[in-house]
Write a protein that holds these residues in place. Structure first.
Motif, PDB file in Angstrom:
ATOM      1  N   SER A   1      29.091  66.339  -9.642  1.00  0.00           N
ATOM      2  CA  SER A   1      28.398  65.669  -8.538  1.00  0.00           C
ATOM      3  C   SER A   1      27.543  64.486  -8.989  1.00  0.00           C
ATOM      4  O   SER A   1      27.049  63.727  -8.164  1.00  0.00           O
ATOM      5  CB  SER A   1      27.517  66.676  -7.801  1.00  0.00           C
ATOM      6  OG  SER A   1      26.547  67.225  -8.700  1.00  0.00           O
ATOM      7  N   VAL A   2      27.379  64.303 -10.294  1.00  0.00           N
ATOM      8  CA  VAL A   2      26.547  63.218 -10.817  1.00  0.00           C
ATOM      9  C   VAL A   2      27.269  61.884 -10.648  1.00  0.00           C
ATOM     10  O   VAL A   2      28.442  61.753 -10.984  1.00  0.00           O
ATOM     11  CB  VAL A   2      26.210  63.474 -12.307  1.00  0.00           C
ATOM     12  CG1 VAL A   2      25.545  62.272 -12.933  1.00  0.00           C
ATOM     13  CG2 VAL A   2      25.330  64.698 -12.440  1.00  0.00           C
ATOM     14  N   GLU A   3      26.570  60.885 -10.103  1.00  0.00           N
ATOM     15  CA  GLU A   3      27.164  59.569  -9.887  1.00  0.00           C
ATOM     16  C   GLU A   3      27.152  58.699 -11.137  1.00  0.00           C
ATOM     17  O   GLU A   3      27.999  57.831 -11.296  1.00  0.00           O
ATOM     18  CB  GLU A   3      26.432  58.838  -8.760  1.00  0.00           C
ATOM     19  CG  GLU A   3      26.642  59.468  -7.407  1.00  0.00           C
ATOM     20  CD  GLU A   3      25.944  58.688  -6.309  1.00  0.00           C
ATOM     21  OE1 GLU A   3      25.557  57.524  -6.536  1.00  0.00           O
ATOM     22  OE2 GLU A   3      25.778  59.257  -5.220  1.00  0.00           O
ATOM     23  N   GLY A   4      26.204  58.886 -12.013  1.00  0.00           N
ATOM     24  CA  GLY A   4      26.103  58.071 -13.216  1.00  0.00           C
ATOM     25  C   GLY A   4      27.094  58.518 -14.283  1.00  0.00           C
ATOM     26  O   GLY A   4      27.832  59.484 -14.118  1.00  0.00           O
ATOM     27  N   GLN A   5      27.089  57.777 -15.388  1.00  0.00           N
ATOM     28  CA  GLN A   5      27.974  58.057 -16.506  1.00  0.00           C
ATOM     29  C   GLN A   5      27.161  58.130 -17.789  1.00  0.00           C
ATOM     30  O   GLN A   5      26.156  57.434 -17.926  1.00  0.00           O
ATOM     31  CB  GLN A   5      29.000  56.936 -16.672  1.00  0.00           C
ATOM     32  CG  GLN A   5      29.858  56.679 -15.453  1.00  0.00           C
ATOM     33  CD  GLN A   5      30.762  55.474 -15.684  1.00  0.00           C
ATOM     34  OE1 GLN A   5      31.533  55.457 -16.614  1.00  0.00           O
ATOM     35  NE2 GLN A   5      30.636  54.467 -14.833  1.00  0.00           N
ATOM     36  N   SER A   6      27.610  58.925 -18.728  1.00  0.00           N
ATOM     37  CA  SER A   6      26.957  58.955 -20.032  1.00  0.00           C
ATOM     38  C   SER A   6      27.189  57.628 -20.735  1.00  0.00           C
ATOM     39  O   SER A   6      28.304  57.103 -20.764  1.00  0.00           O
ATOM     40  CB  SER A   6      27.504  60.093 -20.887  1.00  0.00           C
ATOM     41  OG  SER A   6      26.994  59.975 -22.208  1.00  0.00           O
ATOM     42  N   MET A   7      26.136  57.104 -21.329  1.00  0.00           N
ATOM     43  CA  MET A   7      26.220  55.836 -22.046  1.00  0.00           C
ATOM     44  C   MET A   7      26.602  56.005 -23.511  1.00  0.00           C
ATOM     45  O   MET A   7      26.772  55.020 -24.216  1.00  0.00           O
ATOM     46  CB  MET A   7      24.874  55.104 -21.956  1.00  0.00           C
ATOM     47  CG  MET A   7      24.492  54.708 -20.542  1.00  0.00           C
ATOM     48  SD  MET A   7      22.863  53.933 -20.461  1.00  0.00           S
ATOM     49  CE  MET A   7      21.789  55.373 -20.494  1.00  0.00           C
ATOM     50  N   LEU A   8      26.745  57.244 -23.980  1.00  0.00           N
ATOM     51  CA  LEU A   8      27.034  57.449 -25.398  1.00  0.00           C
ATOM     52  C   LEU A   8      28.296  56.741 -25.874  1.00  0.00           C
ATOM     53  O   LEU A   8      28.290  56.157 -26.960  1.00  0.00           O
ATOM     54  CB  LEU A   8      27.103  58.943 -25.730  1.00  0.00           C
ATOM     55  CG  LEU A   8      25.770  59.689 -25.679  1.00  0.00           C
ATOM     56  CD1 LEU A   8      25.923  61.092 -26.245  1.00  0.00           C
ATOM     57  CD2 LEU A   8      24.680  58.939 -26.406  1.00  0.00           C
ATOM     58  N   PRO A   9      29.388  56.739 -25.101  1.00  0.00           N
ATOM     59  CA  PRO A   9      30.562  55.988 -25.578  1.00  0.00           C
ATOM     60  C   PRO A   9      30.281  54.497 -25.766  1.00  0.00           C
ATOM     61  O   PRO A   9      30.903  53.858 -26.610  1.00  0.00           O
ATOM     62  CB  PRO A   9      31.601  56.220 -24.478  1.00  0.00           C
ATOM     63  CG  PRO A   9      31.209  57.523 -23.870  1.00  0.00           C
ATOM     64  CD  PRO A   9      29.696  57.511 -23.906  1.00  0.00           C
ATOM     65  N   LEU A  10      29.345  53.949 -25.011  1.00  0.00           N
ATOM     66  CA  LEU A  10      29.002  52.535 -25.177  1.00  0.00           C
ATOM     67  C   LEU A  10      28.307  52.283 -26.513  1.00  0.00           C
ATOM     68  O   LEU A  10      28.450  51.208 -27.099  1.00  0.00           O
ATOM     69  CB  LEU A  10      28.100  52.057 -24.038  1.00  0.00           C
ATOM     70  CG  LEU A  10      28.693  52.118 -22.634  1.00  0.00           C
ATOM     71  CD1 LEU A  10      27.643  51.712 -21.613  1.00  0.00           C
ATOM     72  CD2 LEU A  10      29.927  51.242 -22.521  1.00  0.00           C
ATOM     73  N   LEU A  11      27.560  53.278 -26.989  1.00  0.00           N
ATOM     74  CA  LEU A  11      26.874  53.122 -28.278  1.00  0.00           C
ATOM     75  C   LEU A  11      27.862  53.047 -29.430  1.00  0.00           C
ATOM     76  O   LEU A  11      27.578  52.476 -30.471  1.00  0.00           O
ATOM     77  CB  LEU A  11      25.901  54.278 -28.517  1.00  0.00           C
ATOM     78  CG  LEU A  11      24.681  54.322 -27.613  1.00  0.00           C
ATOM     79  CD1 LEU A  11      23.830  55.539 -27.931  1.00  0.00           C
ATOM     80  CD2 LEU A  11      23.855  53.061 -27.766  1.00  0.00           C
ATOM     81  N   ASN A  12      29.006  53.639 -29.234  1.00  0.00           N
ATOM     82  CA  ASN A  12      30.050  53.589 -30.254  1.00  0.00           C
ATOM     83  C   ASN A  12      30.981  52.409 -30.043  1.00  0.00           C
ATOM     84  O   ASN A  12      31.997  52.292 -30.713  1.00  0.00           O
ATOM     85  CB  ASN A  12      30.851  54.897 -30.244  1.00  0.00           C
ATOM     86  CG  ASN A  12      30.015  56.051 -30.749  1.00  0.00           C
ATOM     87  OD1 ASN A  12      29.308  55.923 -31.727  1.00  0.00           O
ATOM     88  ND2 ASN A  12      30.086  57.174 -30.055  1.00  0.00           N
ATOM     89  N   ASN A  13      30.635  51.543 -29.059  1.00  0.00           N
ATOM     90  CA  ASN A  13      31.475  50.398 -28.702  1.00  0.00           C
ATOM     91  C   ASN A  13      32.919  50.818 -28.487  1.00  0.00           C
ATOM     92  O   ASN A  13      33.855  50.201 -28.976  1.00  0.00           O
ATOM     93  CB  ASN A  13      31.374  49.283 -29.747  1.00  0.00           C
ATOM     94  CG  ASN A  13      30.131  48.453 -29.557  1.00  0.00           C
ATOM     95  OD1 ASN A  13      29.662  48.284 -28.434  1.00  0.00           O
ATOM     96  ND2 ASN A  13      29.583  47.948 -30.636  1.00  0.00           N
ATOM     97  N   ASN A  14      33.090  51.909 -27.759  1.00  0.00           N
ATOM     98  CA  ASN A  14      34.412  52.450 -27.460  1.00  0.00           C
ATOM     99  C   ASN A  14      35.059  51.596 -26.369  1.00  0.00           C
ATOM    100  O   ASN A  14      34.736  51.722 -25.198  1.00  0.00           O
ATOM    101  CB  ASN A  14      34.291  53.914 -27.010  1.00  0.00           C
ATOM    102  CG  ASN A  14      35.623  54.557 -26.763  1.00  0.00           C
ATOM    103  OD1 ASN A  14      36.654  53.893 -26.683  1.00  0.00           O
ATOM    104  ND2 ASN A  14      35.610  55.866 -26.644  1.00  0.00           N
TER     105      ASN A  14
END
Length: 192
Positions: free
Chosen positions: A86-99
């Motif tokens: 139900s959460v609308e946001g996304q985890s930003m962790l993949p962005l930290l790995n520049n995925n």
């Protein structure tokens, strides 16, 4: 706080997230408040410091469009907990790995009510489209070349395609809302 974490040898095992709920216009655009969609108000800091054990390269800067609704899923993933569907946001962790394979939003829709009208905006991080619902005024800024939003380029022919794309996204966001801001094809100013 940091001293206590160091005292108990937890500093290097702790995630730190720094952010704010809004910025402040301190004279930008001759305004003094948080409610307007200009960068001084809407572009807030968000810094995530992982522990060394996370294996994330320090100093990574990612310019993806993120928002406060991404904080909870990020912290849940940091803690190894499941993220509810139900959460609308996304985890930003993949962005930290520049995925590069990580799907991410193309734009962010924001809104606020002030001066008797709704202020709606769409930003891609590079471009920003603003619509004032009461007057129907539109603004378009190229944030890469005009980070202080000093030159409204809404009527420039070279910007027509980008303006149309961002306006279309705003129409999609506002379709089926009770205010009647759009008929699904056009933005309709002057609605209460």
């Amino acid at each position: 706080f940091f001293e206590v974490l160091r005292e108990y040898d937890e500093f290097d095992n702790t995630w730190f997230l720094f952010s704010s709920d809004h910025g402040e216009l301190l004279g930008d655009h001759h305004l003094w408040r948080k409610s307007f969609p200009y960068e001084g108000s809407a572009h807030i800091p968000l810094i995530l410091r992982p522990p060394a054990s996370a294996g994330i390269k320090p100093g990574v800067i990612n310019n993806a469009v993120v928002c406060l609704r991404d904080v909870m899923p990020t912290l849940l993933e940091c803690a190894g907990l499941p993220i509810p569907d139900s959460v609308e946001g996304q985890s930003m962790l993949p962005l930290l790995n520049n995925n590069a394979n990580q799907p991410w939003r193309e734009y962010l829709h924001g809104e606020h009510t002030v001066t008797g009208q709704s202020l709606q905006y769409i930003t891609t991080g590079r471009h920003k489209y603003i619509w004032f619902s009461g007057s129907g005024e539109e603004q378009f800024f190229d944030l890469e070349h005009d980070p202080h939003e000093l030159h409204n380029r809404i009527d420039e022919p070279g910007c027509a395609e980008a303006v149309s794309r961002l306006r279309g996204w705003l129409i999609e966001e506002l379709t089926r809302r009770e205010e009647g801001f759009t008929d699904g094809q056009h933005l309709l100013p002057g609605k209460p």
